[in-house]
Design an enzyme around this catalytic site. Sequence first.
Site, PDB file in Angstrom:
ATOM      1  N   LYS A 150     -41.869  38.939 -70.988  1.00 12.25           N
ATOM      2  CA  LYS A 150     -42.739  39.150 -72.287  1.00 12.25           C
ATOM      3  C   LYS A 150     -42.835  38.141 -73.360  1.00 12.25           C
ATOM      4  O   LYS A 150     -44.011  37.782 -73.716  1.00 12.25           O
ATOM      5  CB  LYS A 150     -42.044  40.467 -72.975  1.00 12.25           C
ATOM      6  CG  LYS A 150     -42.815  41.014 -74.131  1.00 12.25           C
ATOM      7  CD  LYS A 150     -42.077  42.103 -74.667  1.00 12.25           C
ATOM      8  CE  LYS A 150     -42.320  43.293 -73.760  1.00 12.25           C
ATOM      9  NZ  LYS A 150     -41.572  44.562 -74.272  1.00 12.25           N
ATOM     10  N   GLY A 207     -39.401  50.368 -69.097  1.00 13.27           N
ATOM     11  CA  GLY A 207     -38.718  51.606 -69.585  1.00 13.27           C
ATOM     12  C   GLY A 207     -37.028  51.583 -69.552  1.00 13.27           C
ATOM     13  O   GLY A 207     -36.378  52.413 -69.934  1.00 13.27           O
ATOM     14  N   SER A 217     -28.481  36.577 -28.355  1.00 14.55           N
ATOM     15  CA  SER A 217     -29.235  37.609 -29.364  1.00 14.55           C
ATOM     16  C   SER A 217     -27.993  38.028 -30.333  1.00 14.55           C
ATOM     17  O   SER A 217     -27.037  38.537 -29.728  1.00 14.55           O
ATOM     18  CB  SER A 217     -29.714  38.884 -28.600  1.00 14.55           C
ATOM     19  OG  SER A 217     -30.242  39.792 -29.706  1.00 14.55           O
ATOM     20  N   TYR A 227     -36.662  34.398 -33.065  1.00 14.18           N
ATOM     21  CA  TYR A 227     -37.173  35.895 -33.483  1.00 14.18           C
ATOM     22  C   TYR A 227     -36.163  36.757 -34.101  1.00 14.18           C
ATOM     23  O   TYR A 227     -35.029  36.525 -34.182  1.00 14.18           O
ATOM     24  CB  TYR A 227     -37.594  36.471 -32.186  1.00 14.18           C
ATOM     25  CG  TYR A 227     -36.520  37.044 -31.312  1.00 14.18           C
ATOM     26  CD1 TYR A 227     -36.086  38.217 -31.406  1.00 14.18           C
ATOM     27  CD2 TYR A 227     -36.159  36.114 -30.220  1.00 14.18           C
ATOM     28  CE1 TYR A 227     -35.156  38.573 -30.564  1.00 14.18           C
ATOM     29  CE2 TYR A 227     -35.241  36.644 -29.262  1.00 14.18           C
ATOM     30  CZ  TYR A 227     -34.344  37.705 -29.592  1.00 14.18           C
ATOM     31  OH  TYR A 227     -33.678  38.139 -28.595  1.00 14.18           O
ATOM     32  N   ARG A 254     -38.175  44.308 -79.155  1.00 11.76           N
ATOM     33  CA  ARG A 254     -38.307  44.713 -77.912  1.00 11.76           C
ATOM     34  C   ARG A 254     -37.682  44.021 -76.986  1.00 11.76           C
ATOM     35  O   ARG A 254     -37.321  42.664 -77.266  1.00 11.76           O
ATOM     36  CB  ARG A 254     -39.851  44.582 -77.336  1.00 11.76           C
ATOM     37  CG  ARG A 254     -40.699  45.636 -78.008  1.00 11.76           C
ATOM     38  CD  ARG A 254     -42.180  45.409 -77.615  1.00 11.76           C
ATOM     39  NE  ARG A 254     -43.242  46.486 -77.851  1.00 11.76           N
ATOM     40  CZ  ARG A 254     -43.850  46.406 -78.884  1.00 11.76           C
ATOM     41  NH1 ARG A 254     -43.892  45.482 -79.867  1.00 11.76           N
ATOM     42  NH2 ARG A 254     -44.726  47.715 -79.229  1.00 11.76           N
ATOM     43  N   HIS A 292     -44.044  57.250 -68.627  1.00 15.36           N
ATOM     44  CA  HIS A 292     -42.948  56.560 -67.721  1.00 15.36           C
ATOM     45  C   HIS A 292     -42.601  56.974 -66.306  1.00 15.36           C
ATOM     46  O   HIS A 292     -42.451  56.062 -65.545  1.00 15.36           O
ATOM     47  CB  HIS A 292     -41.556  57.023 -68.614  1.00 15.36           C
ATOM     48  CG  HIS A 292     -40.333  56.747 -68.004  1.00 15.36           C
ATOM     49  ND1 HIS A 292     -39.573  57.464 -66.789  1.00 15.36           N
ATOM     50  CD2 HIS A 292     -39.584  55.424 -67.968  1.00 15.36           C
ATOM     51  CE1 HIS A 292     -38.579  56.798 -66.526  1.00 15.36           C
ATOM     52  NE2 HIS A 292     -38.437  55.634 -66.949  1.00 15.36           N
ATOM     53  N   ARG A 335     -48.436  41.698 -68.479  1.00 17.03           N
ATOM     54  CA  ARG A 335     -47.713  41.150 -67.419  1.00 17.03           C
ATOM     55  C   ARG A 335     -48.372  41.462 -66.287  1.00 17.03           C
ATOM     56  O   ARG A 335     -49.253  42.236 -66.265  1.00 17.03           O
ATOM     57  CB  ARG A 335     -46.357  41.891 -67.613  1.00 17.03           C
ATOM     58  CG  ARG A 335     -46.358  43.560 -67.460  1.00 17.03           C
ATOM     59  CD  ARG A 335     -45.157  43.974 -67.914  1.00 17.03           C
ATOM     60  NE  ARG A 335     -45.522  45.628 -67.972  1.00 17.03           N
ATOM     61  CZ  ARG A 335     -44.320  46.318 -68.507  1.00 17.03           C
ATOM     62  NH1 ARG A 335     -43.292  45.942 -69.233  1.00 17.03           N
ATOM     63  NH2 ARG A 335     -44.620  47.584 -68.615  1.00 17.03           N
ATOM     64  N   MET A 389     -35.079  49.255 -70.646  1.00 20.90           N
ATOM     65  CA  MET A 389     -34.250  48.694 -71.975  1.00 20.90           C
ATOM     66  C   MET A 389     -34.795  49.602 -73.100  1.00 20.90           C
ATOM     67  O   MET A 389     -35.837  50.117 -73.006  1.00 20.90           O
ATOM     68  CB  MET A 389     -34.050  47.274 -72.134  1.00 20.90           C
ATOM     69  CG  MET A 389     -33.161  46.820 -70.959  1.00 20.90           C
ATOM     70  SD  MET A 389     -33.011  45.122 -70.715  1.00 20.90           S
ATOM     71  CE  MET A 389     -34.540  44.678 -70.092  1.00 20.90           C
ATOM     72  N   CYS A 430     -30.697  41.064 -33.365  1.00 25.64           N
ATOM     73  CA  CYS A 430     -31.109  42.405 -32.887  1.00 25.64           C
ATOM     74  C   CYS A 430     -30.377  43.581 -33.851  1.00 25.64           C
ATOM     75  O   CYS A 430     -30.269  44.527 -33.442  1.00 25.64           O
ATOM     76  CB  CYS A 430     -31.124  42.641 -31.662  1.00 25.64           C
ATOM     77  SG  CYS A 430     -29.517  42.450 -30.910  1.00 25.64           S
TER      78      CYS A 430
END
Length: 909
Positions: free
Chosen positions: A28, A108, A799, A886, A99, A491, A372, A110, A866
């Site tokens: 902010k 919402g 693996s 992978y 704020r 909200h 934002r 804080m 895996c």
Amino acid sequence: MADVKRVYTFGNKAAEGNGKMRELLGGKGANLAEMNLIGIPVPPGFTITTEVCTEYYAHGKDKVIELLRPEVERAVKHIEQLTNMRFGDKTMPLLVSVRSGARASMPGMMDTILNLGMNDVAVEAVAKRTGNPRFAWDSYRRFVQMYGDVVLGMKPQTKEDHDPFEVLIEEQKAKRGVKQDTELTTDDLKELVAAFKAAVKKQTGEDFPADPWDQLWGAVCAVFGSWMNERAILYRKLNNIPAEWGTAVSVQAMVFGNMGENSATGVAFSRDAATGENIFNGEYLINAQGEDVVAGIRTPQQITVEGSKRWAKAQNISEEERRAKYPSLEEVMPAVYKELDEIQHHLEKYFTDMQDIEFTIQDGKLWMLQCRNGKRTGAAMVKIAMDMLREGLIDEKTAVLRCEPAKLDELLHPVFDKTAIKHAEVIVKGLPASPGAATGPVVFFADDAEKVLAKTGQKAVLVRIETSPEDLKGMLDAAGILTARGGMTSHAAVVARGMGKCCVSGAGELKIDYKARTIEVNGYTIKEGDWISLNGSTGEVYLGQVATRDADLSGDFGKLMELAGKYSVLKVRANADSPKDAEQAFAFGAEGIGLCRTEHMFFEGDRIKAVREMILADDEAGRRVALAKLLPIQRGDFEGLFKVMKGYPVTVRLLDPPLHEFVPHFEKEQRELAKEMCVPFEKIAAKVEELSEVNPMLGHRGCRLGNTYPEITEMQTRAIIEAAMNVRAAGIPVHVEIMVPLVGNHKELRYQKNIIDRTADEVFAERNDKIDYMVGTMIEVPRAAVTANQIAEVAEFFSFGTNDLTQMTLGFSRDDIAKFLPVYLEKGILKNDPFQILDRNGVGQLVREAVLKGRSTRLQLKCGICGEHGGEPSSVEFCHYAGLTYVSCSPFRVPIARLAAAHAALTGK
């Protein structure tokens, strides 16, 4: 400590900070500074840095105030000079907002306080200066209410109770015979301020603070304190936001949307945050302040004509009634709307992302309070990224990085079946706040949503008059959220979209009774526990349970997956044990099967009987008779997998679990088995006792099973090789990888490989033909990782079975960790559940060491993972960093892993 700069000012198109200082000024504060620098009208103010939040928790309130006082006093003078007002002045009092603003958006979570500086003297001065006493007393009423809640702890005593201030407001409206807050007179508001102060005195024993400086320090410290409130901690945990980041505090000169019919406040998005449609949209309220819009107490009106018409259609309101009662901002204040539209275009183009903006119109003048990058659903995330790519706003790499891998999960969830929807009974229609399909039993309180899930495993539908930040945990555990009040920027709507949770808001016809735990709507009475279904895409609410189907994934999603494939280095395979799973994985873009668990195949239909015959056999000959029955079954399973994967690698793990998992453990089931198999009960009971182990996870399983009963390995190898040769004979290419589980010693693997090779040679001789195959191992035992150079002499691929590797490395049982994990997370002993997010410093180091050692022996050694970690984005990132070939994960996590692999490659980690 004294030399550190803790406060950064902004105002009048100048700023000490800028948009790149998010870590210090929070999102902010950084964006307020940047908006000033690019000429956007922003009320002047200053930002206290996130570092001060850390100091607040290290040194306490009094020390922080002492450190801040000189800089804050100078910064307040800066605002005074730009506004020609004075903080605490008797004739021209400066009022400010306070704020929060962390570097990551936490909508919402804080606290915020508006109209700070108000007291009995200031209210009269504001009334005299503006000639609008009602506005002055309304602002005072709001300040006492917000400050009492945030700083003084004036909250409901129990979950059934309402906000104590709202109760007083409702009593005053009932007394006056009015329905809206805006219908209260100046005298009514004076009475409310007095009643509010009396309530504060009664509950806290202290008078409401009148000194503006005391108010300011109380508010600043309350915002820092809210960084560690329960909902903020939970939100950070859900979104992987570190606690050490802290929050900044922004203090700004107040601009007022509640000065009358020429003033307003609103929230807008440069694109639709629910669907991604490129349409400016948002909501506003005439004669209101910002919290009114997001709190959902009053249902707001739409900003654009198009949005207003869509809203009216959804609410079954005629065009004539819409224009008369619910006109858009575009119609009410066309000049202000034009300026707002130009600013949102400017901001989106400047930040190259969808913007969430808050604004106030004070007496016809537009002020921007915040911008934002907007929270959005998974579907909107993909559409916005692909649209912006096509529009030339961003390039391909940015489009890929703009999409969060974990949020793709939302796109993979089921939607309502079209046929079922046609026959569903609509009981009410609200606003389509967050898309998706949700069905479940009704609950009215957030903690009950948690209890229902914990007790039954079923997610409930959370029904509220309006939600508040305290409801966050229940919203997370719910299937969907339904509210009677609030618009598309309330909200409930904003948080649900951020979670990817289905939400219908502003269903104003609902009459919700918290004490009776019932809903009355359009002749229906719905009690707690009754089932309803929510359509977050249309706003419709249906009676009972409505059938769902798999989501359709194509278009922009397909394009994103193409880009992910283009930029990723790491391949993605799937864990699949059946052709159906393999088909799903292949459709999602899996480049092979990284884990086929053969034991899962044994539990289907009559197969378990043959497995039990093998287990109950008295000798090898008896076992071979039973295995011969399993051979054609296994061969058929493997043929199905090889056909689906069309030449991509298929890694088949040989039998892993201990044999006792295939036999019943209770006498009733054992007697049934004895009867079914025509053997004495005593034989079954004796065999179960013989197979039982004190610690089966480290017992007779994996390669130990194959080495003591080589005939099992022989049967499985024959089934795999014969299946592969049959499929290849049908003209379909095959790529076979046979994986030996739970190896800790290279000799174990050599013994198994000898059996595999000998059996394969027998099949080749019988058929006078050959195919290529590879033999590798799962690295699950820490000793295997540290002796990987020896194991790689035998194994052609590794693996990493990170589920068991995590258990053995950390010494944590995956089945029992829940008993102490919450405490370990709370105390900071662990940052994450190691079974969900790979432990990089322990398990991760073993993985890296094994890869390096294995490739020192076998240069081209293929290495994969895996375990469950194969579909978790940060773990995928580590696998890229560790040089794996992978990752393999469940079919529905394949798209997530593919996108995470692309992120890892593009960010250079």
